[in-house]
Design an enzyme around this catalytic site. Structure first.
Site, PDB file in Angstrom:
ATOM      1  N   ASP A 260     -15.038  59.105  24.512  1.00  0.00           N
ATOM      2  CA  ASP A 260     -16.439  58.664  24.194  1.00  0.00           C
ATOM      3  C   ASP A 260     -17.348  59.852  24.778  1.00  0.00           C
ATOM      4  O   ASP A 260     -18.292  59.942  23.828  1.00  0.00           O
ATOM      5  CB  ASP A 260     -16.688  57.395  24.713  1.00  0.00           C
ATOM      6  CG  ASP A 260     -16.656  57.206  26.385  1.00  0.00           C
ATOM      7  OD1 ASP A 260     -15.672  58.168  26.930  1.00  0.00           O
ATOM      8  OD2 ASP A 260     -17.055  56.215  27.067  1.00  0.00           O
TER       9      ASP A 260
ATOM     10  N   ASP B 131      -8.794  60.518  14.530  1.00  0.00           N
ATOM     11  CA  ASP B 131      -9.215  60.228  13.400  1.00  0.00           C
ATOM     12  C   ASP B 131     -10.791  60.128  13.390  1.00  0.00           C
ATOM     13  O   ASP B 131     -11.322  60.635  12.462  1.00  0.00           O
ATOM     14  CB  ASP B 131      -8.755  58.614  13.128  1.00  0.00           C
ATOM     15  CG  ASP B 131      -8.983  58.239  11.730  1.00  0.00           C
ATOM     16  OD1 ASP B 131      -9.409  58.989  10.908  1.00  0.00           O
ATOM     17  OD2 ASP B 131      -8.683  56.982  11.490  1.00  0.00           O
TER      18      ASP B 131
ATOM     19  N   LYS C 224      -8.714  57.932  26.897  1.00  0.00           N
ATOM     20  CA  LYS C 224      -9.621  57.011  27.685  1.00  0.00           C
ATOM     21  C   LYS C 224      -8.965  56.562  29.242  1.00  0.00           C
ATOM     22  O   LYS C 224      -8.604  55.439  29.111  1.00  0.00           O
ATOM     23  CB  LYS C 224     -10.174  55.630  27.080  1.00  0.00           C
ATOM     24  CG  LYS C 224     -10.979  56.133  25.876  1.00  0.00           C
ATOM     25  CD  LYS C 224     -12.486  55.994  26.430  1.00  0.00           C
ATOM     26  CE  LYS C 224     -12.970  54.853  26.932  1.00  0.00           C
ATOM     27  NZ  LYS C 224     -14.323  55.101  27.655  1.00  0.00           N
TER      28      LYS C 224
ATOM     29  N   ASP D 293     -13.514  63.490  12.091  1.00  0.00           N
ATOM     30  CA  ASP D 293     -14.491  63.242  11.113  1.00  0.00           C
ATOM     31  C   ASP D 293     -15.814  63.808  11.625  1.00  0.00           C
ATOM     32  O   ASP D 293     -16.742  64.217  10.843  1.00  0.00           O
ATOM     33  CB  ASP D 293     -14.293  61.697  10.617  1.00  0.00           C
ATOM     34  CG  ASP D 293     -13.444  61.538   9.548  1.00  0.00           C
ATOM     35  OD1 ASP D 293     -12.613  62.480   9.110  1.00  0.00           O
ATOM     36  OD2 ASP D 293     -13.353  60.317   8.973  1.00  0.00           O
TER      37      ASP D 293
ATOM     38  N   TYR E  85      -1.918  52.849  15.368  1.00  0.00           N
ATOM     39  CA  TYR E  85      -1.932  52.629  13.888  1.00  0.00           C
ATOM     40  C   TYR E  85      -0.485  52.459  13.716  1.00  0.00           C
ATOM     41  O   TYR E  85      -0.100  51.663  12.548  1.00  0.00           O
ATOM     42  CB  TYR E  85      -2.091  53.793  12.984  1.00  0.00           C
ATOM     43  CG  TYR E  85      -3.659  54.146  12.969  1.00  0.00           C
ATOM     44  CD1 TYR E  85      -4.635  53.431  13.643  1.00  0.00           C
ATOM     45  CD2 TYR E  85      -4.106  55.209  12.491  1.00  0.00           C
ATOM     46  CE1 TYR E  85      -6.021  53.553  13.492  1.00  0.00           C
ATOM     47  CE2 TYR E  85      -5.651  55.485  12.774  1.00  0.00           C
ATOM     48  CZ  TYR E  85      -6.292  54.846  13.020  1.00  0.00           C
ATOM     49  OH  TYR E  85      -7.934  54.999  13.158  1.00  0.00           O
TER      50      TYR E  85
END
Ligand code: NAD
Length: 371
Positions: free
Chosen positions: A228, A252, A195, A256, A144
């Site tokens: 993942d 993020d 990852k 959530d 970001y």
């Protein structure tokens, strides 16, 4: 006499002031019943600050935020201030500036399932009953913020969008150490997610977390997991986790996902922490996960629990008042157990109540728990 604990209240917009009022009442209660006194100052942020000063965060309010032990924020934003042309004049810009200037690099998002709300989740009760996990998301680095970024025109007429995932060793180590410290006060287990199989920044993340663990936190159980797989495991068997630490982008999404397993936006607290000073104190901002809910603002309908639970996090992480934090969490839990529900968490057979009545009930419960 020890110096009073200094708190800055930034209620913000929409339901912000309504839910923050209930925190004030708990503070007054603590003052009377627990002899714990706070110096509370109040300021404007978001749309409220734009209306008063033409900017979502004044330098004076920022200076106040830098001077206190902790900031409690309600929520910012609303249709009145949706200004697509001038980003700096949007309410959210005030919150982002606050996070940046306070250097809040670790975002703590607990996902806790209260027994009384087990049915609010879309997952089976046996999967989520008793769930209590903490996601630590890196908040000021990663994709970001990485450079280069932008959208460019290519000679062949195509356009290309670019963002850069970038982490340095110190950025990884400081957020991982927050996770390890938290784990020591919880169930002593950290899962680090990235990852590393396809991203160099993920490989570095894994190497640095492993190194820090060996150097300083070998008493904590550390496991690595690809993000993942982490997303799948959270749904399959969330109770295997205690503390999860991950980068800004994966955090993020995963926070959530974990939050929604608990059922309601009105119940979710958060904390954002900065670097520790010489005394071990960190700059800190506590706020509910939800926004300003303009659709129900001013109607005494909002669920104040997320904000009250954020204040419980402030008691625990900024003021070292773990017993008081537990008492407030228990009070919320007992009131829900007794059947009180604001509209957002209403269920058949329960008693629907307003923001104020939820606050009244929690204060009564605090009286009972402290007597
Ligand atoms: P929102 O979280 O404000 O509301 C989403 C839905 O959840 C609404 O139906 C709302 O009524 C309900 N809800 C939220 N909190 C509740 C509570 N405590 N009790 C009962 N119901 C609750 O999200 P949104 O509608 O996408 O955004 C509204 C405004 O809030 C926008 O301006 C957005 O930019 C802003 N926002 C701010 C923050 C923040 O301050 N950190 C976070 C998210 C959104």
């Amino acid at each position: 006499m020890p110096a009073n604990k200094k708190l800055l209240f930034l209620p913000g917009d929409g339901i912000g002031p309504e839910v923050m009022r209930q925190v004030r009442r708990v503070i007054d209660w603590m003052d009377r019943k627990r002899k714990v006194t706070f110096d509370v100052t109040e300021g404007l942020v978001g749309g409220a600050a734009i209306d008063a000063h033409g900017t979502p965060l004044t330098d004076a309010t920022l200076a106040d935020a830098l001077a206190v032990d902790a900031v409690m924020l309600g929520a910012v934003g609303g249709p009145k201030w949706d200004n697509p042309t001038d980003y700096m004049k949007r309410p959210e810009a005030g919150l982002l500036r606050l996070r940046k200037e306070l250097g809040l690099f670790a975002n703590l998002r607990p996902a806790t399932v209260f027994d009384a709300l087990v049915d609010a989740s879309t997952l089976k009760p046996e999967i989520i009953k008793g769930l209590d996990i903490m996601i630590v998301r890196e908040l000021t680095g990663g994709v970001y913020f990485g450079e280069p970024r932008g959208i460019e025109e290519l000679p062949n007429g195509e356009r290309r969008g670019v963002n850069t995932q970038v982490y340095t060793t110190s950025e990884i180590r400081r957020v991982a150490s927050v996770a390890f410290e938290l784990a020591r006060k919880r169930s002593n287990k950290v899962h680090s997610m990235e990852k590393a199989n396809v991203m160099e920044s993920g490989l570095l993340w894994r190497q640095e977390v492993t190194k820090l663990h060996q150097e300083q936190y070998s008493d904590v159980t550390l496991e690595h997991m690809y993000a993942d797989n982490g997303a799948m495991q959270l749904l399959k068997n969330p109770k295997q986790f205690d503390v999860i630490v991950t980068d800004n982008l994966f955090g993020d999404i995963l926070s959530d996902e974990a939050a929604m397993m608990t059922g309601s936006l009105g119940m979710l607290p958060s904390a954002s922490l900065g670097a520790a000073d010489a005394n071990g104190n960190r700059k800190a901002l506590y706020e509910p996960v939800h926004g300003s809910a303009p659709d129900i603002a001013g109607k005494d309908l909002a669920n104040p629990c997320a904000t009250l639970l954020s204040f419980a996090m402030a008691l625990r992480y900024s003021f070292n008042l773990d017993d008081d934090a537990k008492m407030l969490e228990k009070a919320v839990q007992n009131v829900l157990g007794g059947g009180m529900r604001t509209a957002d968490i209403m269920a058949p057979g329960m008693a629907r109540c307003s923001t104020t009545v939820m606050g009244d009930s929690i204060l009564r419960e605090l009286d009972k728990l402290s007597s």
